[in-house]
Write an enzyme that holds these catalytic residues in place. Sequence first.
Site, PDB file in Angstrom:
ATOM      1  N   CYS A 118       0.822  -1.226   0.000  1.00  0.00           N
ATOM      2  CA  CYS A 118       0.000   0.000   0.000  1.00  0.00           C
ATOM      3  C   CYS A 118       0.851   1.271   0.000  1.00  0.00           C
ATOM      4  CB  CYS A 118      -0.924   0.008   1.202  1.00  0.00           C
ATOM      5  SG  CYS A 118      -1.968  -1.448   1.299  1.00  0.00           S
ATOM      6  N   HIS A 264      -3.046   7.100   2.769  1.00  0.00           N
ATOM      7  CA  HIS A 264      -3.495   5.777   2.335  1.00  0.00           C
ATOM      8  C   HIS A 264      -4.836   5.507   3.019  1.00  0.00           C
ATOM      9  CE1 HIS A 264      -3.885   1.648   1.446  1.00  0.00           C
ATOM     10  NE2 HIS A 264      -3.497   1.190   2.616  1.00  0.00           N
ATOM     11  N   ASN A 294     -10.240   0.003   0.644  1.00  0.00           N
ATOM     12  CA  ASN A 294      -8.778  -0.010   0.555  1.00  0.00           C
ATOM     13  C   ASN A 294      -8.352  -0.623  -0.776  1.00  0.00           C
ATOM     14  OD1 ASN A 294      -6.045  -0.483   0.729  1.00  0.00           O
ATOM     15  ND2 ASN A 294      -6.106  -1.545   2.703  1.00  0.00           N
TER      16      ASN A 294
HETATM   17  N1  ACO Z   1     -18.596  -7.878  10.176  1.00  0.00           N
HETATM   18  C1  ACO Z   1     -19.081  -8.093  11.399  1.00  0.00           C
HETATM   19  N2  ACO Z   1     -18.299  -8.439  12.432  1.00  0.00           N
HETATM   20  C2  ACO Z   1     -16.989  -8.572  12.209  1.00  0.00           C
HETATM   21  C3  ACO Z   1     -16.414  -8.364  10.955  1.00  0.00           C
HETATM   22  C4  ACO Z   1     -17.274  -8.010   9.904  1.00  0.00           C
HETATM   23  N3  ACO Z   1     -16.843  -7.771   8.656  1.00  0.00           N
HETATM   24  N4  ACO Z   1     -15.089  -8.569  11.023  1.00  0.00           N
HETATM   25  C5  ACO Z   1     -14.812  -8.878  12.294  1.00  0.00           C
HETATM   26  N5  ACO Z   1     -15.968  -8.904  13.023  1.00  0.00           N
HETATM   27  C6  ACO Z   1     -16.140  -9.181  14.429  1.00  0.00           C
HETATM   28  C7  ACO Z   1     -15.090 -10.135  14.943  1.00  0.00           C
HETATM   29  O1  ACO Z   1     -15.488 -11.477  14.746  1.00  0.00           O
HETATM   30  C8  ACO Z   1     -15.051  -9.768  16.405  1.00  0.00           C
HETATM   31  O2  ACO Z   1     -16.137 -10.385  17.070  1.00  0.00           O
HETATM   32  P1  ACO Z   1     -15.962 -11.008  18.545  1.00  0.00           P
HETATM   33  O3  ACO Z   1     -15.570  -9.843  19.399  1.00  0.00           O
HETATM   34  O4  ACO Z   1     -17.293 -11.572  18.823  1.00  0.00           O
HETATM   35  O5  ACO Z   1     -14.867 -12.017  18.400  1.00  0.00           O
HETATM   36  C9  ACO Z   1     -15.311  -8.268  16.418  1.00  0.00           C
HETATM   37  O6  ACO Z   1     -15.944  -7.971  15.162  1.00  0.00           O
HETATM   38  C10 ACO Z   1     -14.062  -7.437  16.541  1.00  0.00           C
HETATM   39  O7  ACO Z   1     -13.100  -7.936  15.615  1.00  0.00           O
HETATM   40  P2  ACO Z   1     -11.676  -7.306  15.487  1.00  0.00           P
HETATM   41  O8  ACO Z   1     -10.886  -8.023  14.447  1.00  0.00           O
HETATM   42  O9  ACO Z   1     -11.086  -7.203  16.861  1.00  0.00           O
HETATM   43  O10 ACO Z   1     -12.068  -5.850  14.967  1.00  0.00           O
HETATM   44  P3  ACO Z   1     -11.231  -4.541  14.974  1.00  0.00           P
HETATM   45  O11 ACO Z   1     -11.951  -3.496  15.683  1.00  0.00           O
HETATM   46  O12 ACO Z   1      -9.788  -4.801  15.341  1.00  0.00           O
HETATM   47  O13 ACO Z   1     -11.250  -4.137  13.433  1.00  0.00           O
HETATM   48  C11 ACO Z   1      -9.986  -4.225  11.392  1.00  0.00           C
HETATM   49  C12 ACO Z   1     -10.714  -5.018  12.445  1.00  0.00           C
HETATM   50  C13 ACO Z   1     -10.981  -3.296  10.740  1.00  0.00           C
HETATM   51  C14 ACO Z   1      -9.434  -5.182  10.342  1.00  0.00           C
HETATM   52  C15 ACO Z   1      -8.837  -3.417  12.037  1.00  0.00           C
HETATM   53  O14 ACO Z   1      -8.056  -4.262  12.848  1.00  0.00           O
HETATM   54  C16 ACO Z   1      -7.945  -2.751  11.041  1.00  0.00           C
HETATM   55  O15 ACO Z   1      -8.336  -1.833  10.352  1.00  0.00           O
HETATM   56  N6  ACO Z   1      -6.668  -3.166  10.962  1.00  0.00           N
HETATM   57  C17 ACO Z   1      -5.725  -2.581  10.011  1.00  0.00           C
HETATM   58  C18 ACO Z   1      -5.976  -3.127   8.664  1.00  0.00           C
HETATM   59  C19 ACO Z   1      -5.154  -2.392   7.632  1.00  0.00           C
HETATM   60  O16 ACO Z   1      -5.006  -1.194   7.728  1.00  0.00           O
HETATM   61  N7  ACO Z   1      -4.613  -3.075   6.655  1.00  0.00           N
HETATM   62  C20 ACO Z   1      -3.858  -2.306   5.729  1.00  0.00           C
HETATM   63  C21 ACO Z   1      -3.100  -2.946   4.793  1.00  0.00           C
HETATM   64  S1  ACO Z   1      -3.947  -3.943   3.694  1.00  0.00           S
HETATM   65  C22 ACO Z   1      -2.773  -4.323   2.497  1.00  0.00           C
HETATM   66  O17 ACO Z   1      -1.680  -3.856   2.595  1.00  0.00           O
HETATM   67  C23 ACO Z   1      -3.136  -5.243   1.444  1.00  0.00           C
END
Ligand code: ACO
Length: 337
Positions: A118, A264, A294
């Site tokens: 990215c 980004h 993204n």
């Molecule tokens: N819909 C509904 N619920 C969901 C979803 C979804 N799509 N995805 C996860 N959940 C649930 C999980 O199962 C979890 O439930 P639980 O508490 O019952 O176990 C809850 O939501 C929280 O899940 P987390 O993974 O802890 O959610 P978080 O708040 O950390 O958000 C996210 C996840 C959005 C992926 C975040 O961690 C993030 O943005 N990380 C950075 C990602 C990024 O920037 N990547 C960039 C590079 S990508 C590349 O380079 C190709």
Amino acid sequence: MAIEILATGRYLPERRVTNDELAKTVDTNDEWIRSHTGIGSRHIAAPEQATSDLAYAAALNALESFAPGKAAETALTLDLIVVATGTPDYYGFPSVACLVQDRLGAVNAGAFDVSAACTGFVYALDAAAGMLGIGNRKRALVIGADLLTKITNWEDRGTCVLFGDAAGAALVERTDAPVTGEAKRGLIQSVLRAQGSGAQELKCDRGGTRNPYKDGETVDKATHIYMNGRAVYTFAVKAFTEVMQELLDREGITMDQVKKIIPHQANERIVQAAAKRFGLPEDKFFMNIEKYANTSAATIPVALDEYARTGELQRGDLIMTVGFGGGLTYGGNLIVW
Ligand code: ACO
């Protein structure tokens, strides 16, 4: 001698998929996706499209915006085509840049890809600028293009809701504009960083020489994106603030001299956290994640193109890009428009 952006362009595949539409096949909902990421929809490439198709369309859009009706002529003036991508048409070779070079008829240009996930466009812009600074090269086309939806696990709701497909492009030229003083223009600073120790947090395990595909075997390794979301999130907030501060320090300026930050677009919450740490209003950042999700190396050039076309960006304005991604990589550019 300055390295200036002459024109920008973008391409988004036709098919737009909203969160509600996605929720019909994935166990998710619009409220969760919006509140956790800021994403409302994404564009998904057609099955027959590959990354070079997206990159070519964005390139054409940039060339057309530079000189309408003269894309073929402008293509002949290119010395270099650099494509930032993590999802090439073919692994290793031929590069996406070579495929784009052929379709544009840019027969005078050298062409290669940059792999920095990215952060790719930030790296590619600096690489092109450096290469334009030596020899007799004058013009480069810098493209960020990714087609993540073909390497997305559509059964993993933790990642599949995050990604979309797109390409953005910038036509860059070496000019006689000053690079110091009040009238300076072009790319004035870049910060390029990597934290390879985090390589395993965001990866595509299968298909490279570490875990090659073998004919007829049962696939035992994921062919899709793996991401440790929490780890990447923590890294991202730190990377954002570090890069922003270093760009300011290097140039000896404060953030109020920067008109807009083009970040980004991975997660709105990452940008909000960085804004909070810096005490910045959120509208200091140009955001379009709601529409496109993204799109990896494409987010920054697509956002740059959208922002440039608002008419808000005037000659002489100082803007900043900042990105992070797989590798792990991070970095940013300071550009006087
Ligand atoms: N819909 C509904 N619920 C969901 C979803 C979804 N799509 N995805 C996860 N959940 C649930 C999980 O199962 C979890 O439930 P639980 O508490 O019952 O176990 C809850 O939501 C929280 O899940 P987390 O993974 O802890 O959610 P978080 O708040 O950390 O958000 C996210 C996840 C959005 C992926 C975040 O961690 C993030 O943005 N990380 C950075 C990602 C990024 O920037 N990547 C960039 C590079 S990508 C590349 O380079 C190709």
